[in-house]
Design an enzyme around this catalytic site. Structure first.
Site, PDB file in Angstrom:
ATOM      1  N   CYS A 217      -2.293   0.455   9.958  1.00 35.88           N
ATOM      2  CA  CYS A 217      -3.380  -0.427   9.301  1.00 35.88           C
ATOM      3  C   CYS A 217      -4.309  -0.789  10.466  1.00 35.88           C
ATOM      4  O   CYS A 217      -5.290  -1.364  10.116  1.00 35.88           O
ATOM      5  CB  CYS A 217      -2.550  -1.807   8.868  1.00 35.88           C
ATOM      6  SG  CYS A 217      -1.238  -1.515   7.705  1.00 35.88           S
TER       7      CYS A 217
ATOM      8  N   HIS B 229       0.846  -1.182   0.127  1.00 32.71           N
ATOM      9  CA  HIS B 229       0.002  -0.015   0.127  1.00 32.71           C
ATOM     10  C   HIS B 229       0.741   1.137  -0.043  1.00 32.71           C
ATOM     11  O   HIS B 229       1.853   1.298   0.315  1.00 32.71           O
ATOM     12  CB  HIS B 229      -0.791   0.076   1.246  1.00 32.71           C
ATOM     13  CG  HIS B 229      -1.856  -0.815   1.309  1.00 32.71           C
ATOM     14  ND1 HIS B 229      -2.164  -1.756   2.279  1.00 32.71           N
ATOM     15  CD2 HIS B 229      -3.137  -1.397   0.366  1.00 32.71           C
ATOM     16  CE1 HIS B 229      -3.151  -2.644   2.178  1.00 32.71           C
ATOM     17  NE2 HIS B 229      -3.819  -2.450   0.910  1.00 32.71           N
TER      18      HIS B 229
END
Length: 252
Positions: free
Chosen positions: A241, A160
């Site tokens: 996250c 990501h």
């Protein structure tokens, strides 16, 4: 700054989580549960009230709640994860989001968007073009947040965008220039030093695996809180996250 921290307790199948860019290592689910509890305690200690999403023990990646929702300016954009096996996570996250005072929008197919690809810095939102987030998903996010400047970012070698870059309280981007097409990055001493969570004021949360970066940020005047998340790092996870922070002043 303070508010709500959306979190989800990791389940017993955590070790089965998706691994894309690193070699799979054994994950100790019991240790991960203890690390997650200490992570949540750290958020709570600095003003972020935990709001637990319903457990999803059959969904290995469910603990990574950041990927399921993007919150900006009083709007919660429920994502459409790029990995189809993660889409069942959305139902319980959406239920938790509906308990908050937020306007809800959704990413629709064929768009895909993972929250881990979304980095908000002031009035600008950087969005990584990744294996999990496509151009249609980026365009829908921009349409849902018309008052923000949405900037697509090329990236490589990481899961990501926020696996490679985040932002300090003053807006300085910290990350690896080899992985993202962004200029003028502050390069951290360790890979994990690219990941910070803004807790309010000059306080940031970082992984214990980046002690040299933490020391350099303290020399810049930041108050650094460190937590051990080693079991989540084995699954390409980082401190960003594991939560979605919803400020109490999200509405004008």
């Amino acid at each position: 700054m303070s508010g709500i921290a959306l979190v989800r307790t990791p389940g017993p199948r955590l070790a089965e989580g998706i691994v894309t860019n690193i070699e799979r290592e054994p994950v100790d689910a019991d240790l991960a549960a203890r690390q997650h509890a200490r992570y949540v305690e750290a958020l709570s200690a600095y003003g972020w009230q935990p709001r637990h999403v319903e457990r999803a023990d059959d969904l290995p990646d469910g603990v990574f709640v950041e990927d399921a929702v993007v919150v900006s300016d009083g709007v919660a954009v429920l994502t459409r994860p790029g990995a189809p096996e993660r889409r069942p996570e959305m139902e319980t996250v959406a239920a938790a989001v509906r308990t908050l005072d937020l306007e809800i929008r959704c990413i629709e197919g064929p768009g895909t968007l993972d929250g881990g690809d979304v980095l908000q810095v002031g009035s600008r939102i950087y969005v990584g073009r990744s294996a999990r987030t496509n151009d249609e998903g980026i365009a829908q996010l921009a349409a849902h947040l018309p008052d923000r400047e949405v900037v697509p970012v090329g990236m490589r070698g990481v899961l990501h965008l926020k696996s490679a870059v985040t932002a300090l309280p003053d807006g300085t981007l910290i990350g690896d220039p080899a992985c993202v097409d962004l200029p003028d990055l502050l390069v951290p001493e360790e890979e994990a030093g690219s990941h910070v969570v803004l807790l309010g004021g000059d306080r940031v949360l970082m992984a214990a695996s980046a002690p040299a970066t933490a020391a350099s940020l303290e020399r810049r005047g930041l108050d650094v809180v460190q937590v051990d998340i080693s079991e989540f790092e084995k699954l390409e996870g980082c401190v960003t996250c594991l939560s979605v922070l919803v400020s109490r002043d999200v509405r004008p």
